[in-house]
Design a protein around this motif. Sequence first.
Motif, mmCIF file in Angstrom:
data_model
loop_
_atom_site.group_PDB
_atom_site.id
_atom_site.type_symbol
_atom_site.label_atom_id
_atom_site.label_comp_id
_atom_site.label_asym_id
_atom_site.label_seq_id
_atom_site.Cartn_x
_atom_site.Cartn_y
_atom_site.Cartn_z
ATOM 1 N N ALA A 58 3.821 -31.155 4.465
ATOM 2 C CA ALA A 58 5.266 -31.032 4.274
ATOM 3 C C ALA A 58 5.680 -29.613 3.944
ATOM 4 C CB ALA A 58 5.717 -31.989 3.174
ATOM 5 N N ARG A 59 4.781 -28.844 3.336
ATOM 6 C CA ARG A 59 5.129 -27.482 2.935
ATOM 7 C C ARG A 59 4.869 -26.455 4.027
ATOM 8 N NH1 ARG A 59 2.480 -27.371 -3.195
ATOM 9 N NH2 ARG A 59 4.000 -28.801 -4.165
ATOM 10 N N ASN A 60 4.280 -26.877 5.128
ATOM 11 C CA ASN A 60 3.955 -25.924 6.198
ATOM 12 C C ASN A 60 5.005 -26.015 7.297
ATOM 13 O OD1 ASN A 60 2.801 -24.782 8.649
ATOM 14 N ND2 ASN A 60 0.920 -24.612 7.460
ATOM 15 N N PRO A 61 5.845 -24.994 7.449
ATOM 16 C CA PRO A 61 6.910 -25.076 8.460
ATOM 17 C C PRO A 61 6.383 -25.151 9.883
ATOM 18 C CG PRO A 61 6.811 -22.878 7.467
ATOM 19 C CD PRO A 61 5.915 -23.749 6.665
ATOM 20 N N SER A 62 5.210 -24.570 10.139
ATOM 21 C CA SER A 62 4.667 -24.628 11.500
ATOM 22 C C SER A 62 4.279 -26.050 11.884
ATOM 23 C CB SER A 62 3.447 -23.700 11.613
ATOM 24 O OG SER A 62 3.812 -22.362 11.422
ATOM 25 N N VAL A 63 3.664 -26.777 10.936
ATOM 26 C CA VAL A 63 3.289 -28.162 11.211
ATOM 27 C C VAL A 63 4.530 -29.027 11.382
ATOM 28 C CG1 VAL A 63 2.101 -30.190 10.299
ATOM 29 C CG2 VAL A 63 1.103 -27.920 10.003
ATOM 30 N N LEU A 303 3.124 -22.776 21.821
ATOM 31 C CA LEU A 303 2.130 -23.604 21.138
ATOM 32 C C LEU A 303 1.168 -22.747 20.331
ATOM 33 C CD1 LEU A 303 0.769 -26.388 20.718
ATOM 34 C CD2 LEU A 303 -0.571 -25.916 22.782
ATOM 35 N N GLY A 304 0.734 -21.629 20.903
ATOM 36 C CA GLY A 304 -0.176 -20.744 20.181
ATOM 37 C C GLY A 304 0.448 -20.168 18.925
ATOM 38 N N LEU A 305 1.720 -19.803 19.010
ATOM 39 C CA LEU A 305 2.404 -19.276 17.827
ATOM 40 C C LEU A 305 2.428 -20.303 16.705
ATOM 41 C CD1 LEU A 305 5.464 -17.464 19.496
ATOM 42 C CD2 LEU A 305 3.452 -16.389 18.461
ATOM 43 N N VAL A 306 2.698 -21.559 17.056
ATOM 44 C CA VAL A 306 2.756 -22.615 16.043
ATOM 45 C C VAL A 306 1.361 -22.903 15.483
ATOM 46 C CG1 VAL A 306 3.297 -25.045 15.662
ATOM 47 C CG2 VAL A 306 4.824 -23.631 17.051
ATOM 48 N N LEU A 307 0.362 -22.988 16.360
ATOM 49 C CA LEU A 307 -0.995 -23.301 15.910
ATOM 50 C C LEU A 307 -1.534 -22.232 14.971
ATOM 51 C CD1 LEU A 307 -2.648 -24.611 19.198
ATOM 52 C CD2 LEU A 307 -1.817 -25.950 17.258
ATOM 53 N N GLY A 308 -1.348 -20.978 15.340
ATOM 54 C CA GLY A 308 -1.842 -19.901 14.502
ATOM 55 C C GLY A 308 -1.174 -19.864 13.139
ATOM 56 N N ALA A 340 -11.923 -24.286 12.171
ATOM 57 C CA ALA A 340 -12.251 -25.571 12.784
ATOM 58 C C ALA A 340 -10.992 -26.212 13.351
ATOM 59 C CB ALA A 340 -12.896 -26.488 11.748
ATOM 60 N N TYR A 341 -9.896 -26.092 12.597
ATOM 61 C CA TYR A 341 -8.604 -26.594 13.074
ATOM 62 C C TYR A 341 -8.189 -25.874 14.351
ATOM 63 C CZ TYR A 341 -3.491 -26.631 13.310
ATOM 64 O OH TYR A 341 -2.190 -26.701 13.745
ATOM 65 N N LEU A 342 -8.344 -24.559 14.379
ATOM 66 C CA LEU A 342 -7.974 -23.797 15.568
ATOM 67 C C LEU A 342 -8.872 -24.140 16.755
ATOM 68 C CD1 LEU A 342 -7.208 -20.294 14.019
ATOM 69 C CD2 LEU A 342 -5.580 -21.928 14.972
ATOM 70 N N GLY A 343 -10.170 -24.327 16.493
ATOM 71 C CA GLY A 343 -11.068 -24.693 17.579
ATOM 72 C C GLY A 343 -10.695 -26.037 18.184
ATOM 73 N N THR A 408 -1.544 -15.661 21.472
ATOM 74 C CA THR A 408 -0.496 -15.929 20.477
ATOM 75 C C THR A 408 -1.077 -16.610 19.238
ATOM 76 O OG1 THR A 408 0.035 -17.972 21.702
ATOM 77 C CG2 THR A 408 1.385 -16.033 22.142
ATOM 78 N N THR A 409 -2.098 -17.447 19.424
ATOM 79 C CA THR A 409 -2.768 -18.033 18.259
ATOM 80 C C THR A 409 -3.437 -16.947 17.431
ATOM 81 O OG1 THR A 409 -3.189 -20.106 19.426
ATOM 82 C CG2 THR A 409 -4.550 -19.649 17.512
ATOM 83 N N GLY A 410 -4.154 -16.038 18.102
ATOM 84 C CA GLY A 410 -4.813 -14.950 17.389
ATOM 85 C C GLY A 410 -3.837 -14.041 16.681
ATOM 86 N N LEU A 411 -2.663 -13.835 17.299
ATOM 87 C CA LEU A 411 -1.662 -12.966 16.682
ATOM 88 C C LEU A 411 -1.143 -13.569 15.382
ATOM 89 C CD1 LEU A 411 0.237 -10.508 16.773
ATOM 90 C CD2 LEU A 411 1.796 -11.895 18.158
#
Length: 530
Positions: A58-63, A303-308, A340-343, A408-411
Amino acid sequence: MSTLTGTGHLARLILRRDRIVLPLWVLLLTVLPVSYAGSFLALFPTDAERTAYATGTARNPSVVALLGPVYGDSVGALTAQRGGFLQVIVGLAALLTVVRHTRAEEEAGRRELLGATVLGRYAGLTAALLVTYAASLLLGLLTAAGLAATGLPAAGSLAYGLSAALVGVVFATVGGLAAQLTATAGGARGIAVGALGVAFALRLVGDTSDHGWSSWLSPLGWAPRIRAYAGERWWVLALPVALTVLLAVATYPVSVRRDLGAGVLPSRPGPARAGRMLSGPFGLAWRLHRGQLLGWSMGFGLLGLVLGGAAEAAGRSVAGNAALAQVMARLGGASGLAEAYLGASLGLAGLAAAGYGIQAALRMRSEEAAGRVEPLLATGVHRSAWLASHLVFALLGPVVVLALAGLTTGLTYGLSVGDVPGQLPRMLGAGLAQVPAAWVLAGLAVLLYGLLPRFTATAWAVLAVVVLLGQLGAVLELSQWLLDLSPFTHTPQVLRAGWSATPLLTLTALAGVLCAAGFASFRRRDTPVG
């Protein structure tokens, strides 16, 4: 003759034509939320673990931006949020189905032939909508039954199932309206998908802001606000029903007032002379694929921006749960939970990229079925050159979209941990590591097109099986020989030290063999094949 004469016959025709694809997306979108419920039951057996996970989410705006808000810390509430993005996919599948059986049929000339028979003026649109409505409602009821079978409350399960079903109903009607606005199926898809994107953006902005009023302007925002498993608000279901009625009232009069083959929006005349890019098959293929490639690229970049951005919080939210850490490590593998989450997330992106590769490869079949290939091959265009022009996008498209997702995930992940130069190439590599497995499925689609063109939809069935194995295999601890059926099982975990490139080379070689067999088969068979 009634305005609906022949609706039943057309509905049966649609069911016959979609006898593979339609059950697949219903089954897949039914199984996934049920698998999420099973996972949460196994991984968060105590209230304290569920509360910690829900609080971190709930505290993570990306999720929240990707999945929507979470209402409560019960297994049902967590499942409802985890399945939030699936409702976007339900809407996408519904609108594409309606456009396929309305505007695409009209563009191909089949609607005019059917209209010469005893057929009511509303029959074609009504048949497409009824079949899609029925598929959406079936999906919702099966999902509700599956969730209830896991032990979740029946009321919450029904609320979640109906919310997903009504998203499909709304966007099926959006697809029906879009089909009346433009003269091409591609234009109708663009308008309908654009509407879906606006709905997602309104939901995203509302869910991540302090006030949240814009979520109430979006059908995707209404679905979580039914609050399945958290004190259901049944009255919210009236909103998508009312919107569906309003859209249908606008769609039906337009469908009979416009000319057959035309749209409400005027078509732009093309240039008097073709450009140099259209002087060969590769230029034509670029013209056909560029919009699709651009749309997928933008989606993967976002999607990469959100995941990262979500990675660090995802790692912290499960830091005390050894069982979840073990499953995530098997799914994506890394030294830390965030990686692990990113993988695991980039593995899911690889599955989506495989879908793009299949779609690009099967564009050849749609071109042949529309009668546009035979005139081309009657000129100086060689069969191999034409096939290669489309194969370029089926193979290089996944490279482009996965590279964008990795970059974008790496960024964003690099910015969150203060190490952009170190994380950018690592995440790019993790994204590109999914490419060979995606190539295998695209190669299978090419082989089916060359050898058994009538059964090209089987490629989607294979992708559905691969998705199910990837989503359920590690959690349910399925036999290894079953997991090995998926090419993504053999993708090395490149975020972990000591990985080997041999599986990547093997998968690439397998994809090459499938494509070569497809080439050879296409060169020998007749065109067109109905």
